[in-house]
Structures are given as C-alpha cells and as structure tokens.
Design a protein around this motif. Structure first.
Motif, PDB file in Angstrom:
ATOM      1  N   HIS A  10       0.908  -1.254  -0.215  1.00 16.53           N
ATOM      2  CA  HIS A  10       0.007   0.071  -0.079  1.00 16.53           C
ATOM      3  C   HIS A  10       0.861   1.164   0.100  1.00 16.53           C
ATOM      4  O   HIS A  10       1.857   1.345   0.729  1.00 16.53           O
ATOM      5  N   ASN A  11       0.580   2.429  -0.797  1.00 17.09           N
ATOM      6  CA  ASN A  11       1.060   3.881  -0.435  1.00 17.09           C
ATOM      7  C   ASN A  11       0.288   4.290   0.358  1.00 17.09           C
ATOM      8  O   ASN A  11      -0.941   4.053   0.435  1.00 17.09           O
ATOM      9  N   PHE A  12       0.963   5.079   1.299  1.00 20.09           N
ATOM     10  CA  PHE A  12       0.233   5.601   2.338  1.00 20.09           C
ATOM     11  C   PHE A  12      -0.909   6.849   2.010  1.00 20.09           C
ATOM     12  O   PHE A  12      -1.665   7.144   2.805  1.00 20.09           O
ATOM     13  N   ILE A  13      -0.768   7.468   0.721  1.00 21.43           N
ATOM     14  CA  ILE A  13      -1.690   8.294   0.061  1.00 21.43           C
ATOM     15  C   ILE A  13      -2.977   7.291   0.164  1.00 21.43           C
ATOM     16  O   ILE A  13      -3.969   8.026   0.400  1.00 21.43           O
ATOM     17  N   LYS A  14      -3.180   6.031  -0.349  1.00 25.42           N
ATOM     18  CA  LYS A  14      -4.201   5.724  -0.472  1.00 25.42           C
ATOM     19  C   LYS A  14      -5.044   5.258   1.042  1.00 25.42           C
ATOM     20  O   LYS A  14      -6.212   5.187   0.942  1.00 25.42           O
TER      21      LYS A  14
ATOM     22  N   LEU B   8      -2.974  14.437   5.244  1.00 26.63           N
ATOM     23  CA  LEU B   8      -2.831  14.487   3.654  1.00 26.63           C
ATOM     24  C   LEU B   8      -2.363  16.101   3.056  1.00 26.63           C
ATOM     25  O   LEU B   8      -1.649  16.105   2.352  1.00 26.63           O
ATOM     26  N   TRP B   9      -2.997  16.900   3.806  1.00 25.73           N
ATOM     27  CA  TRP B   9      -2.872  18.497   3.567  1.00 25.73           C
ATOM     28  C   TRP B   9      -1.408  18.575   3.796  1.00 25.73           C
ATOM     29  O   TRP B   9      -0.635  19.493   3.316  1.00 25.73           O
ATOM     30  N   ALA B  10      -0.530  18.062   4.847  1.00 28.92           N
ATOM     31  CA  ALA B  10       0.744  18.189   4.944  1.00 28.92           C
ATOM     32  C   ALA B  10       1.583  17.527   4.090  1.00 28.92           C
ATOM     33  O   ALA B  10       3.045  17.836   4.063  1.00 28.92           O
ATOM     34  N   VAL B  11       1.078  16.706   3.277  1.00 26.19           N
ATOM     35  CA  VAL B  11       2.000  15.806   2.472  1.00 26.19           C
ATOM     36  C   VAL B  11       2.642  17.034   1.234  1.00 26.19           C
ATOM     37  O   VAL B  11       1.586  17.775   0.553  1.00 26.19           O
ATOM     38  N   SER B  12       3.871  16.696   1.092  1.00 28.39           N
ATOM     39  CA  SER B  12       4.446  17.671  -0.078  1.00 28.39           C
ATOM     40  C   SER B  12       4.143  17.109  -1.407  1.00 28.39           C
ATOM     41  O   SER B  12       3.817  15.944  -1.664  1.00 28.39           O
ATOM     42  N   ASP B  13       4.095  17.976  -2.683  1.00 31.57           N
ATOM     43  CA  ASP B  13       4.033  17.173  -3.855  1.00 31.57           C
ATOM     44  C   ASP B  13       4.980  16.264  -4.248  1.00 31.57           C
ATOM     45  O   ASP B  13       4.455  15.228  -4.785  1.00 31.57           O
ATOM     46  N   ILE B  14       6.223  16.363  -3.923  1.00 33.65           N
ATOM     47  CA  ILE B  14       7.021  15.158  -4.098  1.00 33.65           C
ATOM     48  C   ILE B  14       6.869  13.803  -3.391  1.00 33.65           C
ATOM     49  O   ILE B  14       6.924  12.792  -4.195  1.00 33.65           O
ATOM     50  N   GLU B  15       6.313  13.771  -2.155  1.00 36.65           N
ATOM     51  CA  GLU B  15       5.925  12.660  -1.524  1.00 36.65           C
ATOM     52  C   GLU B  15       4.687  12.135  -2.180  1.00 36.65           C
ATOM     53  O   GLU B  15       4.663  11.039  -2.496  1.00 36.65           O
ATOM     54  N   TYR B  16       3.835  12.918  -2.590  1.00 32.87           N
ATOM     55  CA  TYR B  16       2.579  12.521  -3.294  1.00 32.87           C
ATOM     56  C   TYR B  16       3.130  11.883  -4.963  1.00 32.87           C
ATOM     57  O   TYR B  16       2.492  10.817  -5.109  1.00 32.87           O
ATOM     58  N   PHE B  17       3.686  12.642  -5.455  1.00 31.81           N
ATOM     59  CA  PHE B  17       4.319  11.878  -6.683  1.00 31.81           C
ATOM     60  C   PHE B  17       4.791  10.511  -6.571  1.00 31.81           C
ATOM     61  O   PHE B  17       4.685   9.637  -7.205  1.00 31.81           O
ATOM     62  N   GLU B  18       5.899  10.382  -5.333  1.00 29.99           N
ATOM     63  CA  GLU B  18       6.553   9.334  -5.430  1.00 29.99           C
ATOM     64  C   GLU B  18       5.861   8.068  -4.962  1.00 29.99           C
ATOM     65  O   GLU B  18       5.738   6.929  -5.402  1.00 29.99           O
TER      66      GLU B  18
END
Length: 267
Positions: A124-128, A145-155
């Motif tokens: 699982h990725n943590f975004i899901k 989720l709001w604190a997640v950076s773009d880079i973390e989301y992309f990865e």
C-alpha cells in the motif's frame, strides 16, 4: 537529511457548487480551469497485502478503522527515508557519524529502522490509506494529507516526474483533491479541515488560481457559528477579524452571503 464524512451525494454537490463560484470581480476568465474532481475511493479499489511469512501479519485495509488506517499511513510515511537493509543502515550510520549528525537523530533513525523492517514488503502507498481514512470521516487523516508535499505525493502514487505536463496535471489534481475533501469534512464539523480551508483560501483557491479572502472569511464565520469548542472559536475569530480589515464592503457582503448559504446546507 530531512526529517521526515458523510453528506449525501446531492448535499456534497451543492456545497462544491457554492464554494467554487468565483466571487472576485477582477478574476480573469483565463484563470478558470477544469477541476480534477476526486474519484470515489472504494475499499475494492485497494490491494491487500500478500500473506506475510513467519509472524508478519496480513494488512486487510478495508476492515481497518479510520484511526488504524491513519496510523498505518503515518508509519509508512515515516519509513520512506529509512535505510531498507542492515547493510544500508550501517553505511548510513557511519556517514552520519562522520559528518557530525546529532546522536539523538542517529538513534531515531536506528529505532525507526527496526519498526520499518516490518513494513518493507507493504504494497500500500500511504496516500491510499489516508484517502480511505478520509472516506471514513477522519479529520485527522485530512490534516495529514494536507501536510504531504507534492514530491511525496508523486513518489507514493508513481507520477512520472520527467514529464512537466504530468507533474502539472497531477499537482493540480492533488490540490483539488485536498480542497474537495477538506470542504466535505468541514461541512460536517471537522475543525482541522475548517482551519485548513480558512488558511488555504487566503493564499490559493483552485477554482480561480488566486487567493480568495471571501471564502476564507465565509468558512471562518461558518466554523464560528457551528463549533462548540471555545478555544477553536477564539482562534478562528482572531483570523477572521484580521482578514476583515483587508476587505472591501463588497467582499464583506459576498462573504456574508456565502456564509448563509453554507449554514443553510448545514441546517
């Protein structure tokens, strides 16, 4: 090294229509964009981990509570920058020691390595996991989720960052997703989501690509009229009053109108 809810479909649609109507008269038509609506995240959309060997447990995400999903997501997120093998850890510690990293930091990474070794086969990725928790009404998961950076989301979601177009589209999708879910939870009393919107709209509104002080004040007043938390009320009141000093009479009137619309749906 860096250290790293629910209304019916109709109700949610009404709210999204209300809050996404641009109020600023000086917003250029060219600034309008086609919003990337958040998809309906269903448990069936998610994989479950394969059976673990020995004492490792199977993570059946659909059966987990929002709190368990959130904690799992936090654990996986914290493990992103931790060495994956014992040899990698040894090399990392030697390098950290040679450049004078604080002992407390080295000890923290070493401790996290022990915990994260149980997650190294996690699919699982943590975004899901965060999105599943949000679908279950978790205001805390939205805040995470709001604190997640773009880079973390992309990865985490496997975005091809070599394509500028893909990066732009996915960044926009991520922003729209955060605002849409925050609005949904805010209308159901999520104080962290309300605060995220109040602060967020001061700097950016995905509907106009510009700051929207009208929406910020409207959500602040909505929060003040619906909360029973005195401390939260005072915090939001302070923000609202500071913003009122920057607004024109027309903007104040627009904010009041939007607040009444939001309260009308709430009732």
């Amino acid at each position: 090294m860096k250290r790293i809810i629910i209304f019916s479909t109709i109700t949610v649609s009404i709210i999204l229509l209300l809050i996404n109507a641009p109020f600023e008269s000086d917003v250029s038509r060219n600034a309008q964009i086609e919003k990337a609506q958040p998809q309906a995240f269903q448990p069936s959309n998610f994989k479950t981990s394969p059976t673990r060997n020995k004492n490792k447990k199977v993570l059946n995400t659909p059966s987990l509570s929002s709190h368990q999903l959130l904690e799992s997501a936090k654990s996986i997120r914290r493990c992103k920058g931790v060495p994956k093998t014992r040899d990698e850890l040894t090399v990392w510690i030697d390098n950290a020691t040679s450049i004078g990293e604080p002992y407390e930091f080295i000890e923290d990474v070493s401790s996290r390595f022990t915990l994260c070794s149980e997650l190294k086969n996690e699919e699982h990725n943590f975004i899901k996991l965060l999105l599943l928790a949000i679908e279950k009404g978790s205001d805390d998961a939205l805040d995470e989720l709001w604190a997640v950076s773009d880079i973390e989301y992309f990865e985490s979601t496997g975005v091809d960052t070599s394509s500028k177009q893909a990066v732009f589209e996915h960044r926009l999708k991520f922003i729209n997703m955060k605002y849409a879910f925050a609005q949904k939870l805010a209308m159901n009393g999520g104080e962290k989501s309300q605060l995220r919107l109040i602060k967020g709209f001061q700097h950016f509104d995905p509907a106009t690509l510009q700051p929207n002080i009208v929406k910020a004040v409207a959500f602040a007043e909505y929060a003040m009229q619906t909360t029973n938390n005195n401390e939260f009320y005072l915090k939001v009141s302070f923000i609202k009053n500071s913003l009122l000093n920057k607004m024109s009479a027309l903007q104040i009137e627009q904010a009041e109108d939007l607040t009444q619309k939001l309260l009308g749906v709430h009732r």
